[in-house]
Write a protein that holds these residues in place. Structure first.
Motif, PDB file in Angstrom:
ATOM      1  N   LEU A 176       0.705  -1.241   0.075  1.00 41.00           N
ATOM      2  CA  LEU A 176      -0.045   0.085  -0.041  1.00 41.00           C
ATOM      3  C   LEU A 176       0.950   1.301  -0.019  1.00 41.00           C
ATOM      4  O   LEU A 176       0.491   2.173  -0.915  1.00 41.00           O
ATOM      5  N   PHE A 177       2.026   1.201   0.763  1.00 40.34           N
ATOM      6  CA  PHE A 177       2.721   2.407   0.773  1.00 40.34           C
ATOM      7  C   PHE A 177       3.396   2.542  -0.817  1.00 40.34           C
ATOM      8  O   PHE A 177       3.540   3.762  -0.803  1.00 40.34           O
ATOM      9  N   ASN A 178       3.924   1.360  -1.112  1.00 39.08           N
ATOM     10  CA  ASN A 178       4.611   1.676  -2.641  1.00 39.08           C
ATOM     11  C   ASN A 178       3.292   2.093  -3.596  1.00 39.08           C
ATOM     12  O   ASN A 178       3.882   2.932  -4.534  1.00 39.08           O
ATOM     13  N   MET A 179       2.343   1.498  -3.697  1.00 35.61           N
ATOM     14  CA  MET A 179       1.128   2.283  -4.492  1.00 35.61           C
ATOM     15  C   MET A 179       1.015   3.791  -4.339  1.00 35.61           C
ATOM     16  O   MET A 179       0.876   4.586  -5.115  1.00 35.61           O
ATOM     17  N   TYR A 180       0.954   4.317  -2.879  1.00 40.11           N
ATOM     18  CA  TYR A 180       0.846   5.656  -2.652  1.00 40.11           C
ATOM     19  C   TYR A 180       1.981   6.353  -3.075  1.00 40.11           C
ATOM     20  O   TYR A 180       1.738   7.491  -3.584  1.00 40.11           O
ATOM     21  N   TRP A 181       3.127   5.667  -2.866  1.00 40.68           N
ATOM     22  CA  TRP A 181       4.514   6.522  -3.297  1.00 40.68           C
ATOM     23  C   TRP A 181       4.396   6.703  -4.764  1.00 40.68           C
ATOM     24  O   TRP A 181       4.808   7.754  -5.352  1.00 40.68           O
ATOM     25  N   ARG A 240       1.644   6.667  -6.703  1.00 41.07           N
ATOM     26  CA  ARG A 240       0.702   7.734  -7.227  1.00 41.07           C
ATOM     27  C   ARG A 240       0.955   9.197  -6.757  1.00 41.07           C
ATOM     28  O   ARG A 240       1.031  10.203  -7.796  1.00 41.07           O
ATOM     29  N   LYS A 241       1.954   9.282  -5.805  1.00 43.22           N
ATOM     30  CA  LYS A 241       2.212  10.485  -5.354  1.00 43.22           C
ATOM     31  C   LYS A 241       3.495  11.067  -6.617  1.00 43.22           C
ATOM     32  O   LYS A 241       3.229  12.288  -6.841  1.00 43.22           O
TER      33      LYS A 241
END
Length: 344
Positions: free
Chosen positions: A23-28, A30-31
């Motif tokens: 989830l952190f990787n996906m957020y990163w 997208r950012k």
């Protein structure tokens, strides 16, 4: 179901950590895409990029790791039930742990020799139930009646002259306590193997033996020591510091009291054997056991558990193999379904 290595279950906590990292990787990502430019424009520049595939790869990886962990745990499933009937007798070992058993007229000393004898006797037993009593000036229960010989050996090796606080040798208390190990209503043969140098500092050993005889107990006495006797060395860290002395400050000479042990055995129609000769003791015990009637005292249902780890490991390796072929770009037939509304 039985789990062979439960400690590996803690590895399951890795799975939620993997999800959090995903989830952190996906957020990163997208950012970073937002920093690069408009999201719609980024999607148009990479039309083959799939939202579904990364999620699928995550699920496959989680299932694979779970399979590997369960393989390490090794679940076992009972596939067969059978009735096991045991025939044997009840045996209690009463061991003298008084200070006199430290005498070294028998190598390495009387107590260690006693332990060796009991250990050798256990090796030739079959389905008999056993218990252990320690005694000096009083008697102390060490191990209740059990069929677990490995536990018995562990308790046996831990026995020492410090485990009973009151000193002396009270044969009557040893016999009385040992008799409580046996079930009065049971028809199972009852045998007490009493190991001592026979130096009895109490009264009533013969009377206790007579009571034991009324309960159907047979007593075999094993005499450890010599009639010539020996001093009792008091050691610290294996070095002799002094010798046991009496109230008159005279060095104590402890001797084997064979007549006392013979009388106890005779009272219960048992027998006496010289414990200094291991071979003689084992032969005598074997002959005694062969001539004692054995009764069925236990019928237990036992499950024959079989390991199932190979199925979980196989499942995990198949998923890991499949994961190699899962690319993060869109699959044509999945793209037509438009499950994630990726096409606008």
């Amino acid at each position: 179901m039985e789990l062979d290595e439960k400690k590996y279950l803690y590895l399951l906590f890795i799975l939620p950590l993997i999800v959090l990292l995903f989830l952190f990787n996906m957020y990163w990502k997208r950012k970073k895409q937002k920093e690069f430019g408009d999201l719609d424009l980024v999607k148009r520049l990479s039309p083959e990029s799939s939202v579904f595939k990364p999620v699928l790869k995550l699920v496959v990886m989680l299932l694979a790791f779970a399979g590997l962990i369960l393989g390490l745990v090794n679940p076992k499933i009972g596939t067969k039930m059978e009735t096991v009937k045991r025939e044997g007798i009840d045996i209690v070992f009463a061991m003298d742990v008084s200070k006199s058993m430290l005498a070294e007229d028998v190598a390495p000393n009387r107590l260690e020799k006693s332990k060796q004898l009991v250990s050798q006797i256990l090796k030739q037993l079959g389905n008999d139930r056993i218990g252990i009593v320690a005694y000096a000036g009083s008697a102390f229960p060490v191990l209740p009646i059990t069929t677990d010989y490995s536990v018995a050996k562990m308790f046996l090796q831990s026995m020492n002259t410090e485990m009973v606080s009151s000193q002396g040798t009270s044969l009557d208390e040893a016999i009385t306590l040992s008799s409580t190990y046996f079930d009065d209503k049971s028809k199972t043969s009852k045998l007490l193997i009493l190991i001592s140098d026979g130096e009895d500092h109490s009264e009533g050993a013969e009377a206790a033996a007579e009571e034991a005889n009324k309960l159907g107990m047979k007593i075999i006495t094993i005499g450890v020591g010599t009639e010539k006797g020996a001093t009792i060395p008091l050691k610290r860290n294996g070095v002799v510091e002094s010798y046991q002395r009496d109230n008159n400050d005279e060095v104590v000479i402890t001797k084997l009291n064979k007549p006392s042990l013979e009388l106890i055995a005779k009272t219960t129609k048992g027998g006496y054997v010289n414990g200094n000769n291991t071979k003689e003791v084992l032969e005598y015990i074997k002959n005694t056991l062969d001539n004692i009637q054995k009764t069925e005292f236990e019928a237990t249902q036992m499950a024959d558990f079989q390991s199932q780890f190979q199925w979980f490991l196989g499942f995990a390796f198949v998923l890991l193999f499949m994961d190699v072929f899962f690319l993060e770009r869109k699959t044509n037939w999945v793209n037509k379904l438009n499950l994630f509304n990726e096409d606008k």
